[in-house]
Design a protein around this motif. Structure first.
Motif, PDB file in Angstrom:
ATOM      1  N   CYS A 180       0.786  -1.162   0.006  1.00 13.77           N
ATOM      2  CA  CYS A 180       0.030   0.071  -0.106  1.00 13.77           C
ATOM      3  C   CYS A 180       0.846   1.390   0.016  1.00 13.77           C
ATOM      4  O   CYS A 180       0.390   2.400  -0.461  1.00 13.77           O
ATOM      5  N   GLY A 181       1.978   1.123   0.580  1.00 11.70           N
ATOM      6  CA  GLY A 181       2.888   2.210   0.605  1.00 11.70           C
ATOM      7  C   GLY A 181       2.708   3.390   1.883  1.00 11.70           C
ATOM      8  O   GLY A 181       3.362   4.216   2.000  1.00 11.70           O
ATOM      9  N   LYS A 182       1.541   3.142   2.444  1.00 11.09           N
ATOM     10  CA  LYS A 182       1.088   4.214   3.414  1.00 11.09           C
ATOM     11  C   LYS A 182       1.188   3.622   4.893  1.00 11.09           C
ATOM     12  O   LYS A 182       1.023   4.488   6.001  1.00 11.09           O
ATOM     13  N   CYS A 183       1.205   2.478   4.998  1.00 13.28           N
ATOM     14  CA  CYS A 183       0.880   1.832   6.557  1.00 13.28           C
ATOM     15  C   CYS A 183       2.336   1.947   7.119  1.00 13.28           C
ATOM     16  O   CYS A 183       3.379   2.094   6.993  1.00 13.28           O
ATOM     17  N   CYS A 208       4.997  -0.332   5.700  1.00  9.86           N
ATOM     18  CA  CYS A 208       5.398   0.420   4.397  1.00  9.86           C
ATOM     19  C   CYS A 208       6.451   1.300   4.489  1.00  9.86           C
ATOM     20  O   CYS A 208       7.193   1.443   4.193  1.00  9.86           O
ATOM     21  N   CYS A 241       2.910  -5.627   4.968  1.00 14.17           N
ATOM     22  CA  CYS A 241       2.046  -4.736   4.716  1.00 14.17           C
ATOM     23  C   CYS A 241       0.642  -5.619   4.746  1.00 14.17           C
ATOM     24  O   CYS A 241       0.530  -6.701   3.796  1.00 14.17           O
ATOM     25  N   TYR A 278      -2.109  -4.585   3.980  1.00 18.15           N
ATOM     26  CA  TYR A 278      -3.287  -4.264   2.864  1.00 18.15           C
ATOM     27  C   TYR A 278      -2.748  -4.384   1.453  1.00 18.15           C
ATOM     28  O   TYR A 278      -3.079  -4.105   0.462  1.00 18.15           O
TER      29      TYR A 278
HETATM   30 ZN   LIG Z   1       1.266  -1.183   3.541  1.00 11.25          ZN
END
Ligand SMILES: [Zn+2]
Ligand SMILES: [Zn+2]
Length: 348
Positions: free
Chosen positions: A92-95, A98, A106, A108
């Motif tokens: 996801c790049g945001k959690c 990540c 991750c 997500y």
């Molecule tokens: Zn993530």
């Protein structure tokens, strides 16, 4: 709409070679003309039993290489013509994870060739002429890395991480349980990293012969001999580390028996059954158990071992087939008497 050939999973034991709609890259995506793909042990598992991770209909394939032929909005045209493989972890790049670079953790994440993720959304993979993936998942092939090798970067990265997991030390004695593709590639990495003696167990002789080619010092067919026999390699002290790449659930208790006091056990195999263990062994003998799951950036690093010929994937690839043959190949791989280790699919 353009059409293409693909192999579609329609449910347990039902894989079909079909014509389907050719995917069009969406914003941030590229379209890859697949050159080689490889069948993973987890693909065979899903084919046999099916699970939430592979809801039909779905195109499998998370180990592949090819050429970028088209880009979606927001992706530079310079990508076109690039030789690539793909990191199938669509994070996801945001959690929390990540942000720390731990994309394999991750919650997500989605995965190419699987229906992983919160929404269980279909994400088609590389057992097709074309596949669309996000640009961020591309792993450009370095010069000197072939398309065949490119199709194996994903499992190689899994093995590279598993071979190092759990306080790797030079000269240590390691037992690898399971002599399938993952066990064999881990054996190669252990020897590259400077392990001491490496023992490999399995129940199939030709796989153990492949382990010898991959650098194993000792192999044991546990169908014919008790597992404890492997201890003779360590003067009965026990192995410093045990890496579990396959096997029935009882391999966990075998590992506890065969590891030395203070040693570690690394689980790579996806054992899906509940196993009873005695926690006193873990505490009273100061054992450590690690899970090794996927990787983060290591697909880039393993290419260097291919370029300087330290790794030899030729010892593992036992056959190459066309897309149309894949349903038959799955049927064969799912049967007990398959003589294959790693199978490549040539898609053109
Ligand atoms: Zn993530
Ligand atoms: Zn895999």
């Amino acid at each position: 709409m353009d059409r293409m050939k693909a192999v579609v999973f329609h449910g347990p034991m039902d894989m079909r070679y079909e014509e389907v709609e050719k995917p069009v890259p969406k914003e941030g995506e590229v379209c890859i003309k697949v050159r080689f793909a490889s069948i993973c042990g987890s693909d065979i598992e899903e084919y046999k039993i099916g699970s939430d991770r592979a809801r039909p209909p779905l195109i499998f394939g998370h180990e592949f290489s090819g050429e970028v032929v088209e880009v979606g909005p927001g992706v530079s045209k310079e990508r076109i013509g690039q030789r690539v493989s793909v990191n199938p972890i669509l994070y996801c790049g945001k959690c929390y994870y990540c942000k720390k670079g731990l994309i394999n953790l991750c919650n997500y994440r989605r995965s190419v060739g699987r229906t992983l993720g919160i929404e269980k959304k279909r994400c088609d993979g590389g057992f097709a002429e074309y596949v669309c993936v996000p640009e961020f998942s591309l792993v450009p092939l370095k010069e000197g890395v072939t398309f065949e090798e490119g199709a194996l970067l994903e499992p190689l990265a899994v093995c590279y991480c598993a071979a190092k997991e759990g306080n790797f030390e030079k000269g240590e004695n390691v037992l690898v349980i399971g002599s399938g593709p993952i066990g064999l590639m881990i054996t190669q990495f252990l020897k590259i990293f400077g392990s001491g003696k490496v023992a490999v167990t399995d129940i199939v002789d030709f796989r153990l012969e492949a382990a010898m080619k991959c650098g194993a010092d000792y192999v044991l067919n546990v169908k014919n001999e008790p597992v404890e026999k492997a201890l003779e390699l360590t003067d009965n002290v026990g192995f410093d580390r045990i890496i579990v790449t396959a096997g029935a659930p009882n391999v966990i208790n075998d590992s506890i028996k065969l590891v030395r006091n203070g040693g570690s056990i690394v689980l790579v195999a996806m054992i899906r059954k509940v196993v009873e263990i005695n926690p006193i062994d873990i505490v009273g003998r100061k054992l450590t158990v690690y899970g090794s799951y996927m990787f983060t950036n290591e697909m880039h690093e393993v290419m260097d071992y291919l370029i300087n010929k330290k790794l030899n994937v030729g010892d593992i690839i036992t056959s190459v087939h066309s897309l149309s043959e894949v349903p038959d190949v799955f049927r064969r791989l799912a049967s007990e008497n398959s003589k294959d280790i790693k199978v490549l699919i040539k898609t053109d």
